[in-house]
Design an enzyme around this catalytic site. Structure first.
Site, PDB file in Angstrom:
ATOM      1  N   ASN A  81       0.812  -1.229   0.000  1.00  0.00           N
ATOM      2  CA  ASN A  81       0.000   0.000   0.000  1.00  0.00           C
ATOM      3  C   ASN A  81       0.844   1.278   0.000  1.00  0.00           C
ATOM      4  OD1 ASN A  81       0.882   0.056   2.702  1.00  0.00           O
ATOM      5  ND2 ASN A  81      -1.048   0.899   3.437  1.00  0.00           N
ATOM      6  N   TYR A  82       2.170   1.156  -0.146  1.00  0.00           N
ATOM      7  CA  TYR A  82       3.023   2.349  -0.171  1.00  0.00           C
ATOM      8  C   TYR A  82       3.096   2.942  -1.564  1.00  0.00           C
ATOM      9  CZ  TYR A  82       4.930   0.970   4.415  1.00  0.00           C
ATOM     10  OH  TYR A  82       5.100   0.626   5.729  1.00  0.00           O
ATOM     11  N   ALA A  83       2.871   4.230  -1.748  1.00  0.00           N
ATOM     12  CA  ALA A  83       2.277   5.059  -0.711  1.00  0.00           C
ATOM     13  C   ALA A  83       1.014   5.681  -1.319  1.00  0.00           C
ATOM     14  CB  ALA A  83       3.233   6.140  -0.241  1.00  0.00           C
ATOM     15  N   GLN A 141       3.498   1.580  -5.617  1.00  0.00           N
ATOM     16  CA  GLN A 141       4.569   2.332  -6.266  1.00  0.00           C
ATOM     17  C   GLN A 141       5.945   1.973  -5.702  1.00  0.00           C
ATOM     18  OE1 GLN A 141       1.847   3.687  -4.764  1.00  0.00           O
ATOM     19  NE2 GLN A 141       0.985   5.370  -5.986  1.00  0.00           N
TER      20      GLN A 141
END
Length: 320
Positions: A52-54, A64
């Site tokens: 889930n970054y970011a 990403q």
């Protein structure tokens, strides 16, 4: 770089783990590559990211950081030199919706997420796979069974958790032990030298509690890792005040001792905080982050700071 085991009998990893949260978003490709190379040149091998970054930096969906790391490892041909950690459970399923639409830790979500992460990372295995945020809507046994399947398949080497309460960590340990599942070898929590104020709220993040520290001290098979150990620069930068969750007389007293010991050791406050984590009980592996090579170098030099038992005691006992 100094190596430590991930739990009593776990794999060896670098004492300082490089957090890659902003790589590929706020930290562009060129600078991300430079920081990664600098860390590796210093002997580091432990990289921390998440699926889930970011998402909060841009598109509303993560990936990403994993994508950038996958490209960097492919270009460098260095995957076999890296201990790679990523996470599952907190990536939004709806762009822009944030944690309210997180994927969770069901068996289906975990198996989908790991394949997506492997594709972005351009690898066929993950060294350490975390449950990112506890999911009380899914039975722990289902989550642990899914993780165990990943370990048995070879997609994952070891598993850990983050943002778990102590009683949930113990429940997970008991389930794994009774079912013969792979067990959580580490827990990653918010942790720093300053102590949160009573009732401090960090939203989805959980700060290390005294109960958790005692638990880790008596369960040597579980390692403790600290995220946000330097409070985003608050120990060293005038433009970064101490977060409200920590501010108060206790923080002032501890900062005063921290500054004294920094002067005694000819180190920075940041370096003393990191050295304290690595020297204290329980030993804690800090996740360091940097947005410039100079910041990263300062963090790396913390490994050269030797605190005496008397200095560690003064740091531990400092209070208002």
């Amino acid at each position: 770089m100094r190596q430590l085991s991930l739990g009593k009998s776990g794999p060896q990893v670098s004492a300082l783990c490089l957090g890659c949260l902003n790589f590929g978003t706020n930290t562009d490709k060129s600078l991300s590559y430079r920081l990664l190379d600098q860390y590796m040149d210093a002997g580091g091998n432990f990289l921390d990211t998440s699926n889930n970054y970011a998402f909060w930096n841009g598109s509303g969906l993560g990936g990403q950081s994993e994508t950038l790391l996958g490209e960097w490892m492919k270009e460098q041909g260095n995957r076999n030199r890296i201990f790679l950690a990523t996470k599952v459970g907190a990536n939004p399923t709806i762009p822009g919706a944030g944690f309210s639409s997180k994927e969770g830790l069901s068996k289906m979500a975990i198996h989908k997420a790991v394949d997506d992460s492997l594709k972005r990372l351009q690898t066929d295995y993950i060294d350490l796979y975390y449950a990112h945020i506890d999911d009380t809507d899914v039975p722990l046994e289902e989550t642990l069974e899914a993780f165990n399947q990943l370990v048995e398949s070879g997609k994952v080497g070891a598993i850990g958790c983050s943002n778990y309460y102590t009683w949930r960590l113990e429940e997970a340990r008991s389930i794994s032990q009774s079912r013969g599942f792979a067990h959580y070898q580490c827990i990653q929590q918010r942790y720093t030298y300053l102590r949160p104020r009573l009732g401090a709220d960090f939203d989805v993040q959980l700060s290390v509690s005294e109960e958790m520290l005692k638990y880790i001290n008596t369960h040597e098979e579980i390692a403790l890792l600290a995220y946000s150990p330097l409070l985003n620069g608050a120990y060293s930068r005038q433009d970064r005040p101490i977060p409200v969750q920590y501010a108060g007389l206790d923080a002032e007293a501890r900062i005063a001792v921290l500054q004294q010991i920094a002067e005694e050791t000819s180190a920075t406050c940041n370096q003393v905080v990191l050295a304290w984590m690595l020297s204290n009980s329980p030993v804690t592996l800090p996740l360091i982050a940097a947005s410039t090579p100079e910041q990263l170098q300062e963090n790396l030099l913390a490994l050269d700071v030797a605190l005496t038992p008397e200095q560690i005691q003064r740091l531990n006992e400092a209070t208002y």
